[in-house]
Design a protein around this motif. Sequence first.
Motif, PDB file in Angstrom:
ATOM      1  N   LYS A  96       9.175 -17.065  53.180  1.00  0.00           N
ATOM      2  CA  LYS A  96      10.370 -17.836  53.528  1.00  0.00           C
ATOM      3  C   LYS A  96      11.089 -17.270  54.751  1.00  0.00           C
ATOM      4  O   LYS A  96      12.232 -17.612  55.013  1.00  0.00           O
ATOM      5  N   THR A  97      10.412 -16.407  55.505  1.00  0.00           N
ATOM      6  CA  THR A  97      11.027 -15.818  56.694  1.00  0.00           C
ATOM      7  C   THR A  97      10.434 -16.442  57.952  1.00  0.00           C
ATOM      8  O   THR A  97       9.375 -17.065  57.903  1.00  0.00           O
ATOM      9  N   THR A  98      11.100 -16.231  59.067  1.00  0.00           N
ATOM     10  CA  THR A  98      10.596 -16.795  60.326  1.00  0.00           C
ATOM     11  C   THR A  98       9.452 -15.984  60.917  1.00  0.00           C
ATOM     12  O   THR A  98       8.615 -16.524  61.623  1.00  0.00           O
ATOM     13  N   HIS A  99       9.412 -14.663  60.634  1.00  0.00           N
ATOM     14  CA  HIS A  99       8.410 -13.811  61.267  1.00  0.00           C
ATOM     15  C   HIS A  99       7.606 -12.956  60.285  1.00  0.00           C
ATOM     16  O   HIS A  99       6.613 -12.358  60.681  1.00  0.00           O
ATOM     17  N   GLY A 100       8.051 -12.856  59.042  1.00  0.00           N
ATOM     18  CA  GLY A 100       7.424 -11.961  58.082  1.00  0.00           C
ATOM     19  C   GLY A 100       5.930 -12.152  57.931  1.00  0.00           C
ATOM     20  O   GLY A 100       5.159 -11.197  58.013  1.00  0.00           O
ATOM     21  N   GLN A 101       5.488 -13.380  57.714  1.00  0.00           N
ATOM     22  CA  GLN A 101       4.060 -13.622  57.520  1.00  0.00           C
ATOM     23  C   GLN A 101       3.255 -13.409  58.795  1.00  0.00           C
ATOM     24  O   GLN A 101       2.076 -13.082  58.740  1.00  0.00           O
ATOM     25  N   ILE A 102       3.886 -13.580  59.937  1.00  0.00           N
ATOM     26  CA  ILE A 102       3.192 -13.436  61.220  1.00  0.00           C
ATOM     27  C   ILE A 102       3.081 -11.961  61.611  1.00  0.00           C
ATOM     28  O   ILE A 102       2.038 -11.507  62.063  1.00  0.00           O
ATOM     29  N   GLU A 103       4.162 -11.210  61.438  1.00  0.00           N
ATOM     30  CA  GLU A 103       4.239  -9.839  61.950  1.00  0.00           C
ATOM     31  C   GLU A 103       3.869  -8.756  60.944  1.00  0.00           C
ATOM     32  O   GLU A 103       3.582  -7.630  61.345  1.00  0.00           O
ATOM     33  N   LEU A 104       3.900  -9.065  59.643  1.00  0.00           N
ATOM     34  CA  LEU A 104       3.741  -8.025  58.631  1.00  0.00           C
ATOM     35  C   LEU A 104       2.502  -8.238  57.770  1.00  0.00           C
ATOM     36  O   LEU A 104       2.216  -9.351  57.349  1.00  0.00           O
ATOM     37  N   ASP A 105       1.796  -7.142  57.499  1.00  0.00           N
ATOM     38  CA  ASP A 105       0.713  -7.174  56.520  1.00  0.00           C
ATOM     39  C   ASP A 105       1.255  -6.868  55.127  1.00  0.00           C
ATOM     40  O   ASP A 105       0.795  -7.435  54.140  1.00  0.00           O
ATOM     41  N   GLU A 106       2.240  -5.952  55.053  1.00  0.00           N
ATOM     42  CA  GLU A 106       2.843  -5.575  53.772  1.00  0.00           C
ATOM     43  C   GLU A 106       4.294  -5.190  53.988  1.00  0.00           C
ATOM     44  O   GLU A 106       4.678  -4.754  55.066  1.00  0.00           O
ATOM     45  N   ILE A 107       5.073  -5.340  52.923  1.00  0.00           N
ATOM     46  CA  ILE A 107       6.465  -4.893  52.919  1.00  0.00           C
ATOM     47  C   ILE A 107       6.819  -4.538  51.488  1.00  0.00           C
ATOM     48  O   ILE A 107       6.363  -5.190  50.554  1.00  0.00           O
ATOM     49  N   GLY A 108       7.614  -3.490  51.302  1.00  0.00           N
ATOM     50  CA  GLY A 108       8.042  -3.148  49.960  1.00  0.00           C
ATOM     51  C   GLY A 108       8.784  -1.832  49.910  1.00  0.00           C
ATOM     52  O   GLY A 108       8.744  -1.038  50.844  1.00  0.00           O
ATOM     53  N   PHE A 109       9.463  -1.630  48.775  1.00  0.00           N
ATOM     54  CA  PHE A 109      10.150  -0.364  48.533  1.00  0.00           C
ATOM     55  C   PHE A 109       9.126   0.647  48.051  1.00  0.00           C
ATOM     56  O   PHE A 109       8.385   0.390  47.101  1.00  0.00           O
ATOM     57  N   ILE A 110       9.083   1.791  48.707  1.00  0.00           N
ATOM     58  CA  ILE A 110       8.055   2.791  48.437  1.00  0.00           C
ATOM     59  C   ILE A 110       8.709   4.150  48.203  1.00  0.00           C
ATOM     60  O   ILE A 110       9.617   4.548  48.939  1.00  0.00           O
ATOM     61  N   ASP A 111       8.216   4.840  47.181  1.00  0.00           N
ATOM     62  CA  ASP A 111       8.629   6.208  46.899  1.00  0.00           C
ATOM     63  C   ASP A 111       7.883   7.115  47.867  1.00  0.00           C
ATOM     64  O   ASP A 111       6.650   7.174  47.853  1.00  0.00           O
ATOM     65  N   LEU A 112       8.605   7.807  48.732  1.00  0.00           N
ATOM     66  CA  LEU A 112       7.965   8.645  49.747  1.00  0.00           C
ATOM     67  C   LEU A 112       7.114   9.757  49.134  1.00  0.00           C
ATOM     68  O   LEU A 112       6.135  10.189  49.734  1.00  0.00           O
ATOM     69  N   ALA A 113       7.468  10.195  47.935  1.00  0.00           N
ATOM     70  CA  ALA A 113       6.709  11.261  47.283  1.00  0.00           C
ATOM     71  C   ALA A 113       5.313  10.807  46.877  1.00  0.00           C
ATOM     72  O   ALA A 113       4.410  11.620  46.728  1.00  0.00           O
ATOM     73  N   THR A 114       5.118   9.501  46.737  1.00  0.00           N
ATOM     74  CA  THR A 114       3.808   8.987  46.323  1.00  0.00           C
ATOM     75  C   THR A 114       3.073   8.269  47.449  1.00  0.00           C
ATOM     76  O   THR A 114       1.978   7.758  47.233  1.00  0.00           O
ATOM     77  N   LEU A 115       3.661   8.241  48.642  1.00  0.00           N
ATOM     78  CA  LEU A 115       3.030   7.557  49.774  1.00  0.00           C
ATOM     79  C   LEU A 115       1.784   8.321  50.216  1.00  0.00           C
ATOM     80  O   LEU A 115       1.861   9.496  50.551  1.00  0.00           O
ATOM     81  N   THR A 116       0.656   7.632  50.195  1.00  0.00           N
ATOM     82  CA  THR A 116      -0.606   8.288  50.570  1.00  0.00           C
ATOM     83  C   THR A 116      -1.069   7.893  51.965  1.00  0.00           C
ATOM     84  O   THR A 116      -1.988   8.494  52.498  1.00  0.00           O
ATOM     85  N   GLU A 117      -0.437   6.880  52.558  1.00  0.00           N
ATOM     86  CA  GLU A 117      -0.808   6.444  53.895  1.00  0.00           C
ATOM     87  C   GLU A 117       0.191   7.004  54.910  1.00  0.00           C
ATOM     88  O   GLU A 117       1.255   7.495  54.548  1.00  0.00           O
ATOM     89  N   GLU A 118      -0.132   6.884  56.171  1.00  0.00           N
ATOM     90  CA  GLU A 118       0.695   7.446  57.234  1.00  0.00           C
ATOM     91  C   GLU A 118       2.014   6.691  57.385  1.00  0.00           C
ATOM     92  O   GLU A 118       2.061   5.473  57.326  1.00  0.00           O
TER      93      GLU A 118
END
Length: 160
Positions: A96-118
């Motif tokens: 439902k956004t103007t650019h979200g589907q075009i510009e983003l592969d993923e979005i979400g709230f993430i716990d930095l302690a469990t982030l395994t990607e860069e």
Amino acid sequence: MKPQRVRGIIEYDGKFLLVKNSGSNGFWCLPGGKVNDDEDIVSALMREIIEETGVAPTIGNLVYVHQFSHDNKLGLPEFYFEITNGVDFVHLDISKTTHGQIELDEIGFIDLATLTEELRPGFLITELPDLIGSRYTEPTRVRILWYTRGMSQTIFDKIV
């Protein structure tokens, strides 16, 4: 004026809203983007966050300024602002956004302690929790000038 970037630090329940931009080679970053020539940095952040999330941010303090360098070349300066209405971003629908589907592969709230990607820039993995929350009780005037060829231009002037 040299372009800049703006980023919003959005926290909810100890997690941070991160985005994985299309074509980013798999790294996460904070939501935001480039400042257009006709915009100040606060207006640009408002526009970028709404484009990517569909939610109007409540922009708080400027908490950090960073400029990347890679292969001895300076990148665009980035201005990091705290966004104080994190709860409003919990149930996002980027369709439902103007650019979200075009510009983003993923979005979400993430716990930095469990982030395994860069996460870029890399210092955020340890510093991000300390950048939010008011550390000062007295209002402060923040004024940022951009100098080019001996001339200055005010790009941000706000009582915070």
